[in-house]
Design a protein around this motif. Structure first.
Motif, PDB file in Angstrom:
ATOM      1  N   ASN A 131       0.824  -1.210   0.000  1.00  0.00           N
ATOM      2  CA  ASN A 131       0.000   0.000   0.000  1.00  0.00           C
ATOM      3  C   ASN A 131       0.856   1.257   0.000  1.00  0.00           C
ATOM      4  OD1 ASN A 131      -2.724  -0.266  -0.291  1.00  0.00           O
ATOM      5  ND2 ASN A 131      -3.164  -0.637   1.854  1.00  0.00           N
ATOM      6  N   THR A 132       1.973   1.214   0.727  1.00  0.00           N
ATOM      7  CA  THR A 132       2.883   2.358   0.751  1.00  0.00           C
ATOM      8  C   THR A 132       3.447   2.618  -0.638  1.00  0.00           C
ATOM      9  OG1 THR A 132       3.465   1.856   3.049  1.00  0.00           O
ATOM     10  CG2 THR A 132       4.955   3.300   1.820  1.00  0.00           C
ATOM     11  N   ALA A 133       3.875   1.548  -1.309  1.00  0.00           N
ATOM     12  CA  ALA A 133       4.414   1.698  -2.664  1.00  0.00           C
ATOM     13  C   ALA A 133       3.354   2.235  -3.618  1.00  0.00           C
ATOM     14  CB  ALA A 133       4.934   0.350  -3.162  1.00  0.00           C
ATOM     15  N   VAL A 134       2.116   1.753  -3.468  1.00  0.00           N
ATOM     16  CA  VAL A 134       1.026   2.194  -4.339  1.00  0.00           C
ATOM     17  C   VAL A 134       0.741   3.684  -4.135  1.00  0.00           C
ATOM     18  CG1 VAL A 134      -1.467   1.985  -4.729  1.00  0.00           C
ATOM     19  CG2 VAL A 134      -0.056  -0.069  -4.567  1.00  0.00           C
ATOM     20  N   LEU A 135       0.651   4.098  -2.871  1.00  0.00           N
ATOM     21  CA  LEU A 135       0.291   5.492  -2.604  1.00  0.00           C
ATOM     22  C   LEU A 135       1.426   6.450  -2.973  1.00  0.00           C
ATOM     23  CD1 LEU A 135      -2.373   6.593  -1.672  1.00  0.00           C
ATOM     24  CD2 LEU A 135      -1.470   6.777   0.645  1.00  0.00           C
ATOM     25  N   LEU A 136       2.665   6.050  -2.713  1.00  0.00           N
ATOM     26  CA  LEU A 136       3.788   6.896  -3.122  1.00  0.00           C
ATOM     27  C   LEU A 136       3.867   6.997  -4.651  1.00  0.00           C
ATOM     28  CD1 LEU A 136       6.624   5.869  -0.624  1.00  0.00           C
ATOM     29  CD2 LEU A 136       5.205   7.928  -0.602  1.00  0.00           C
ATOM     30  N   SER A 137       3.566   5.905  -5.331  1.00  0.00           N
ATOM     31  CA  SER A 137       3.543   5.938  -6.797  1.00  0.00           C
ATOM     32  C   SER A 137       2.465   6.881  -7.303  1.00  0.00           C
ATOM     33  CB  SER A 137       3.315   4.531  -7.361  1.00  0.00           C
ATOM     34  OG  SER A 137       4.358   3.652  -6.979  1.00  0.00           O
ATOM     35  N   SER A 138       1.330   6.894  -6.608  1.00  0.00           N
ATOM     36  CA  SER A 138       0.264   7.814  -7.014  1.00  0.00           C
ATOM     37  C   SER A 138       0.686   9.264  -6.821  1.00  0.00           C
ATOM     38  CB  SER A 138      -1.018   7.525  -6.217  1.00  0.00           C
ATOM     39  OG  SER A 138      -0.907   7.968  -4.880  1.00  0.00           O
ATOM     40  N   GLY A 139       1.513   9.524  -5.801  1.00  0.00           N
ATOM     41  CA  GLY A 139       2.044  10.868  -5.622  1.00  0.00           C
ATOM     42  C   GLY A 139       2.960  11.276  -6.774  1.00  0.00           C
ATOM     43  N   VAL A 140       3.734  10.299  -7.271  1.00  0.00           N
ATOM     44  CA  VAL A 140       4.616  10.562  -8.412  1.00  0.00           C
ATOM     45  C   VAL A 140       3.799  10.874  -9.659  1.00  0.00           C
ATOM     46  CG1 VAL A 140       6.338   9.546  -9.955  1.00  0.00           C
ATOM     47  CG2 VAL A 140       6.507   9.177  -7.491  1.00  0.00           C
ATOM     48  N   THR A 141       2.766  10.073  -9.914  1.00  0.00           N
ATOM     49  CA  THR A 141       1.949  10.305 -11.108  1.00  0.00           C
ATOM     50  C   THR A 141       1.158  11.613 -11.003  1.00  0.00           C
ATOM     51  OG1 THR A 141       0.179   8.918 -10.171  1.00  0.00           O
ATOM     52  CG2 THR A 141       1.752   7.843 -11.663  1.00  0.00           C
ATOM     53  N   ALA A 142       0.753  11.979  -9.769  1.00  0.00           N
ATOM     54  CA  ALA A 142       0.062  13.255  -9.585  1.00  0.00           C
ATOM     55  C   ALA A 142       1.001  14.424  -9.902  1.00  0.00           C
ATOM     56  CB  ALA A 142      -0.452  13.374  -8.154  1.00  0.00           C
ATOM     57  N   MET A 157      -3.253  11.031 -19.040  1.00  0.00           N
ATOM     58  CA  MET A 157      -2.736   9.717 -18.690  1.00  0.00           C
ATOM     59  C   MET A 157      -2.232   9.648 -17.248  1.00  0.00           C
ATOM     60  SD  MET A 157       0.156   7.367 -20.590  1.00  0.00           S
ATOM     61  CE  MET A 157      -0.866   7.246 -22.080  1.00  0.00           C
ATOM     62  N   PRO A 158      -1.384  10.588 -16.789  1.00  0.00           N
ATOM     63  CA  PRO A 158      -0.964  10.515 -15.379  1.00  0.00           C
ATOM     64  C   PRO A 158      -2.117  10.663 -14.394  1.00  0.00           C
ATOM     65  CG  PRO A 158      -0.177  12.541 -16.414  1.00  0.00           C
ATOM     66  CD  PRO A 158      -0.670  11.655 -17.508  1.00  0.00           C
ATOM     67  N   MET A 159      -3.143  11.430 -14.750  1.00  0.00           N
ATOM     68  CA  MET A 159      -4.304  11.548 -13.862  1.00  0.00           C
ATOM     69  C   MET A 159      -5.052  10.223 -13.774  1.00  0.00           C
ATOM     70  SD  MET A 159      -4.560  14.458 -12.354  1.00  0.00           S
ATOM     71  CE  MET A 159      -6.285  14.650 -11.883  1.00  0.00           C
ATOM     72  N   LEU A 160      -5.186   9.535 -14.896  1.00  0.00           N
ATOM     73  CA  LEU A 160      -5.848   8.222 -14.884  1.00  0.00           C
ATOM     74  C   LEU A 160      -5.040   7.213 -14.072  1.00  0.00           C
ATOM     75  CD1 LEU A 160      -7.113   7.967 -18.585  1.00  0.00           C
ATOM     76  CD2 LEU A 160      -8.448   8.486 -16.530  1.00  0.00           C
ATOM     77  N   PHE A 161      -3.714   7.271 -14.191  1.00  0.00           N
ATOM     78  CA  PHE A 161      -2.853   6.411 -13.374  1.00  0.00           C
ATOM     79  C   PHE A 161      -3.075   6.690 -11.885  1.00  0.00           C
ATOM     80  CE2 PHE A 161       0.401   5.796 -16.959  1.00  0.00           C
ATOM     81  CZ  PHE A 161      -0.058   4.509 -17.222  1.00  0.00           C
ATOM     82  N   THR A 162      -3.148   7.963 -11.534  1.00  0.00           N
ATOM     83  CA  THR A 162      -3.336   8.349 -10.133  1.00  0.00           C
ATOM     84  C   THR A 162      -4.670   7.841  -9.599  1.00  0.00           C
ATOM     85  OG1 THR A 162      -2.057  10.359 -10.598  1.00  0.00           O
ATOM     86  CG2 THR A 162      -3.247  10.277  -8.521  1.00  0.00           C
ATOM     87  N   ILE A 163      -5.727   7.989 -10.396  1.00  0.00           N
ATOM     88  CA  ILE A 163      -7.049   7.496  -9.986  1.00  0.00           C
ATOM     89  C   ILE A 163      -7.022   5.984  -9.805  1.00  0.00           C
ATOM     90  CG2 ILE A 163      -9.443   7.198 -10.755  1.00  0.00           C
ATOM     91  CD1 ILE A 163      -9.101   9.930 -12.204  1.00  0.00           C
ATOM     92  N   GLY A 164      -6.387   5.277 -10.745  1.00  0.00           N
ATOM     93  CA  GLY A 164      -6.302   3.829 -10.643  1.00  0.00           C
ATOM     94  C   GLY A 164      -5.543   3.375  -9.407  1.00  0.00           C
ATOM     95  N   LEU A 165      -4.443   4.046  -9.108  1.00  0.00           N
ATOM     96  CA  LEU A 165      -3.657   3.692  -7.920  1.00  0.00           C
ATOM     97  C   LEU A 165      -4.439   3.993  -6.639  1.00  0.00           C
ATOM     98  CD1 LEU A 165      -0.177   4.998  -9.121  1.00  0.00           C
ATOM     99  CD2 LEU A 165      -0.780   2.608  -8.661  1.00  0.00           C
TER     100      LEU A 165
END
Length: 257
Positions: A131-142, A157-165
């Motif tokens: 979960n930590t890796a997922v949420l930090l990755s979403s911060g990167v895509t945001a 595309m990065p917004m869709l990645f962030t929503i998916g994460l």
């Protein structure tokens, strides 16, 4: 007139009073649920609150699209969002205070240790680490989306990645709760764990909805590289959620284990 000075003069609105009344109804109906077991008042209050938020935010978006949000107004909106996030920081500060008050000096009712005797804490290197890796990755895509917008590039595309994460994080949190060996009623350990992580999960869910609405607005060309205050506030909120999770992971999961 509004356009020619730096003051944000708003018209009379019923929305603040309505929000106060509905918020009172929400808390009252929660008491009714706990005392009498009736779900209907809480359901009606929640629907009313969501409807009010929808029409209120719709009007704010219409203001922005009509040109009323000049740079002075945008500064005011950003300051208001910063105050809101500060209030959220203090909200979670209370949970951490409760956690440390119980964990640093555990009493005899907890077996003089933390976690309490008979309670098996969740392994921090299992689902919580993912979960930590997922949420930090979403911060990167945001952040990727933000930089794309600032450079007048496609940020979809990065917004869709962030929503998916964000959605994936919520699923993993639900899975973690479903397999946990303790409940919210298992001493102060279970209470602080589920209340702190549960409210964080609620903020992730709200942030995901915020991201979805922001993405829809972006597709409709509501933002550009100069005027994107709604987009920016959405990302502020999402990064706040990221930071809170880091504290939860380090102290509530890792340190408590």
């Amino acid at each position: 007139m509004f356009f020619y000075h730096g003051f944000h003069i708003v018209s009379n609105s019923i929305y603040p009073l309505s929000a106060a009344i509905i918020s009172l109804a929400l808390t009252t109906s929660s008491v009714v649920l706990f005392k009498f077991g009736s779900v209907l008042p809480l359901f009606i209050s929640l629907l009313s609150f969501l409807f009010l938020m929808f029409i209120w935010f719709k009007d704010v978006v219409a203001e922005a699209q009509s040109g009323y949000h000049n740079f002075y107004v945008m500064d005011g909106l950003k300051f208001g969002m910063a105050l809101f996030i500060f209030s959220e920081v203090m909200f979670f500060f209370g949970f951490f205070w409760s956690f440390f008050d119980s964990s640093l000096v555990p009493n005899h009712e907890l077996g003089m240790q933390w976690g309490p005797v008979g309670v098996s804490a969740i392994n921090p290197f299992d689902v919580p680490l993912l979960n930590t890796a997922v949420l930090l990755s979403s911060g990167v895509t945001a952040t990727w989306a933000h930089h794309s917008l600032l450079n007048n590039k496609d940020a979809l595309m990065p917004m869709l990645f962030t929503i998916g994460l964000g959605g994936y994080f919520t699923f993993l949190q639900w899975f973690e709760y479903s397999v946990a060996s303790f409940t919210v009623s298992d001493s102060v350990f279970g209470t602080t764990f589920f209340v702190a992580t549960g409210f964080h999960g609620l903020h992730v869910l709200i942030g995901t909805v915020f991201l979805i609405v922001t993405t829809i607005r972006m597709v409709k060309y509501h933002f550009n590289f100069l005027h994107h205050v709604g987009f920016e506030m959405c990302l502020w909120y999402w990064h706040f959620v990221d930071v809170v999770w880091l504290f939860l992971y380090v102290f509530v999961y890792w340190w408590a284990f």
